[in-house]
Scaffold this motif. Structure first.
Motif, short mmCIF file in Angstrom:
data_model
loop_
_atom_site.label_atom_id
_atom_site.label_comp_id
_atom_site.label_asym_id
_atom_site.label_seq_id
_atom_site.Cartn_x
_atom_site.Cartn_y
_atom_site.Cartn_z
N TYR A 228 1.78 58.04 53.92
CA TYR A 228 1.36 57.04 54.91
C TYR A 228 1.07 57.71 56.26
O TYR A 228 0.10 57.35 56.94
CB TYR A 228 2.44 55.97 55.11
N GLU B 104 6.36 58.31 52.53
CA GLU B 104 6.25 58.18 53.99
C GLU B 104 5.30 59.24 54.55
O GLU B 104 4.51 58.96 55.46
CB GLU B 104 7.63 58.29 54.66
N LEU C 282 8.05 40.13 48.27
CA LEU C 282 7.96 40.41 46.85
C LEU C 282 9.35 40.61 46.23
O LEU C 282 9.65 40.09 45.16
CB LEU C 282 7.09 41.66 46.64
N THR C 283 10.21 41.33 46.94
CA THR C 283 11.55 41.55 46.37
C THR C 283 12.34 40.24 46.33
O THR C 283 13.10 40.02 45.38
CB THR C 283 12.35 42.60 47.18
N MET D 187 10.90 47.82 44.30
CA MET D 187 10.79 48.01 45.73
C MET D 187 12.10 47.86 46.48
O MET D 187 12.37 48.60 47.41
CB MET D 187 9.80 46.99 46.29
N ALA D 188 12.89 46.87 46.08
CA ALA D 188 14.16 46.65 46.77
C ALA D 188 14.99 47.93 46.69
O ALA D 188 15.61 48.35 47.67
CB ALA D 188 14.91 45.47 46.16
N THR E 43 0.28 45.25 47.46
CA THR E 43 1.53 44.50 47.44
C THR E 43 1.25 43.00 47.53
O THR E 43 1.91 42.19 46.86
CB THR E 43 2.43 44.96 48.60
N GLN E 44 0.27 42.63 48.33
CA GLN E 44 -0.15 41.22 48.38
C GLN E 44 -0.59 40.74 47.01
O GLN E 44 -0.24 39.63 46.58
CB GLN E 44 -1.30 41.04 49.36
N ARG F 56 -0.73 47.61 51.49
CA ARG F 56 -0.50 46.23 51.91
C ARG F 56 -1.24 45.29 50.97
O ARG F 56 -0.68 44.30 50.48
CB ARG F 56 -0.95 45.98 53.35
N GLU G 241 -1.95 52.70 54.27
CA GLU G 241 -1.11 51.55 54.67
C GLU G 241 -1.80 50.26 54.27
O GLU G 241 -1.20 49.37 53.68
CB GLU G 241 -0.89 51.54 56.19
N LYS G 242 -3.07 50.15 54.61
CA LYS G 242 -3.82 48.94 54.28
C LYS G 242 -3.94 48.79 52.76
O LYS G 242 -3.76 47.70 52.22
CB LYS G 242 -5.20 48.93 54.93
N TYR H 264 13.00 51.15 48.59
CA TYR H 264 12.96 51.16 50.06
C TYR H 264 14.30 50.83 50.69
O TYR H 264 14.58 51.28 51.80
CB TYR H 264 11.90 50.17 50.57
N LEU I 224 2.96 37.58 40.87
CA LEU I 224 4.33 37.15 40.59
C LEU I 224 4.52 35.67 40.91
O LEU I 224 5.21 34.94 40.19
CB LEU I 224 5.32 38.02 41.38
N HIS J 244 0.25 41.98 44.08
CA HIS J 244 1.43 41.87 43.22
C HIS J 244 2.18 40.57 43.51
O HIS J 244 2.66 39.89 42.60
CB HIS J 244 2.36 43.06 43.44
N LEU J 245 2.28 40.25 44.79
CA LEU J 245 3.00 39.03 45.17
C LEU J 245 2.29 37.79 44.61
O LEU J 245 2.95 36.88 44.10
CB LEU J 245 3.08 38.96 46.70
N THR J 246 0.97 37.76 44.68
CA THR J 246 0.27 36.58 44.18
C THR J 246 0.40 36.48 42.65
O THR J 246 0.53 35.39 42.11
CB THR J 246 -1.23 36.58 44.55
N GLU K 112 -0.42 46.91 60.32
CA GLU K 112 -0.63 47.14 58.89
C GLU K 112 0.69 47.47 58.22
O GLU K 112 1.06 46.91 57.20
CB GLU K 112 -1.61 48.29 58.65
#
Lengths: 202, 202
Positions: A122, A119, B140-141, A89-90, A136-137, A133, A129-130, A93, A143, A139-141, B129
């Motif tokens: 979206y 884009e 995340l990044t 992602m870094a 990604t949430q 979101r 978008e949701k 984006y 990680l 994935h974050l949890t 959103e």
DNA sequence: AAAAAGTCTTAACATACATCAAGGAATTGG
DNA sequence: CCAATTCCTTGATGTATGTTAAGACTTTTT
């Protein structure tokens, strides 16, 4: 567009439809914006230092995402199988050189999309978008959990956690890459498994 | 609503407006849905094992988010200062017991929102959103970078990375908590700093 | 089928960091 | 302002994992 292409897009559309309703024109757009990419075993979607031009959805095969440090050691961030996302992602984006390598472990297939088309996606399907979101949430949890296990448990406990969470992993990837995921050397994993076996015999 | 409350909400609204345009009624809604919470030094927003009922935006003070392992060792996931978010997504959205403790390092102030009001926020201001998708991607990044540094660099390199990325950290939090962030014991950090100092004198 | 490349195991030795123990310095709180 | 915490440092010793080296086994390529 071959029949096989449609199977790949069908998987992605099914994935999205589990998360949000889609109209027929939404689905057509998704088929248009995501393109099939096939990689042979050991081929890279992109390498560390390059730009991650594509976000990918795995429709067949398997990947590993790893970082090579300045001593040349490889550190697997995660393995990706069917219905997983791959990318950095870094880099995607923020247009930074990627810290990651994304490499096929077998002959594999993905659906990829570049930033501009993402884009557009979206813009034309705001409900995604949701969806992203929430993805990604998630994935974050995952990680965060991985990070906490890594810093708080020893190699044997990390190994047990992996086997429990992903019991087939030892059939899917070679042992030295499991070691790399666990943050130890292949020699250490080999030694560790012998210790475990001895203990379980004893 | 006191003047002070308005300052906190002003900070959040300014934060959002850097990322998306807001109407006056959007701003009113934000003021309504986010509520002020003040914590004294060492107080917890929530503890490990409890449910993370609130997502928080830090408007003053500082927090640490940490996990206590089964040996009783604390592992700091991150420190949070003004304009940072605190919470545990897995717990907030999936209603699992939290793996994290969120504790104020000083007298602090946040704006908090519960899940129901968060959903209301998304429903009424769909542009958020995208804002939270991007925020979550950024988190995340950052976590991915933290993970890769943690697994690939030794304690001294991790310390240097931290100091470079956050030069004031040593003034902001006690040294044993920096050790906990780095994944080593306070004794080891103390020893390490002595070694560095000796080398730089030499 | 042969060669090459990749994978796994074992062993001896090295090292970064943990553990345990103790005392001193700094900060906090009544 | 004194007592109590909390925080930091130092030293001796322990341990999980790294390092190096070598051989055996397996799979892929030619």
């Amino acid at each position: 567009m071959t029949a096989n292409n449609d199977v790949a897009h069908d998987k992605l559309i099914a994935y999205f439809e589990k998360r949000t309703p889609l109209t027929e024109s939404d689905k057509q757009l998704i088929r248009k914006l995501y393109t099939i990419k096939k990689l042979k075993k050991k081929e890279f979607l992109f390498r560390q230092g390059e730009y991650c031009k594509y976000e990918g959805f795995v429709t067949a095969g398997a990947f590993r995402l790893f970082y090579t440090d300045d001593k040349g050691l490889e550190h697997v961030l995660y393995f990706a199988f069917e219905n997983w996302w791959v990318g950095d992602m870094a880099s995607f984006y923020e247009h930074e050189p990627s810290a990651l390598n994304v490499q096929a472990l077998q002959e594999s297939e993905l659906l990829v999309i570049d930033e501009q088309h993402k884009e557009q996606l979206y813009a034309q399907i705001p409900a995604l978008e949701k969806v992203f979101r929430v993805i990604t949430q998630k994935h974050l949890t995952v990680l965060q959990k991985r990070f906490l296990v890594t810093v708080s448990a020893n190699a044997e406990a990390r190994f047990n956690e992996l086997i429990q969470r992903c019991p087939t992993i030892e059939q899917l990837v070679p042992q030295h890459q499991i070691a790399s995921y666990l943050g130890i050397l292949p020699e250490s994993l080999s030694r560790m498994k012998k210790q475990i076996a001895k203990r379980e015999m004893g």
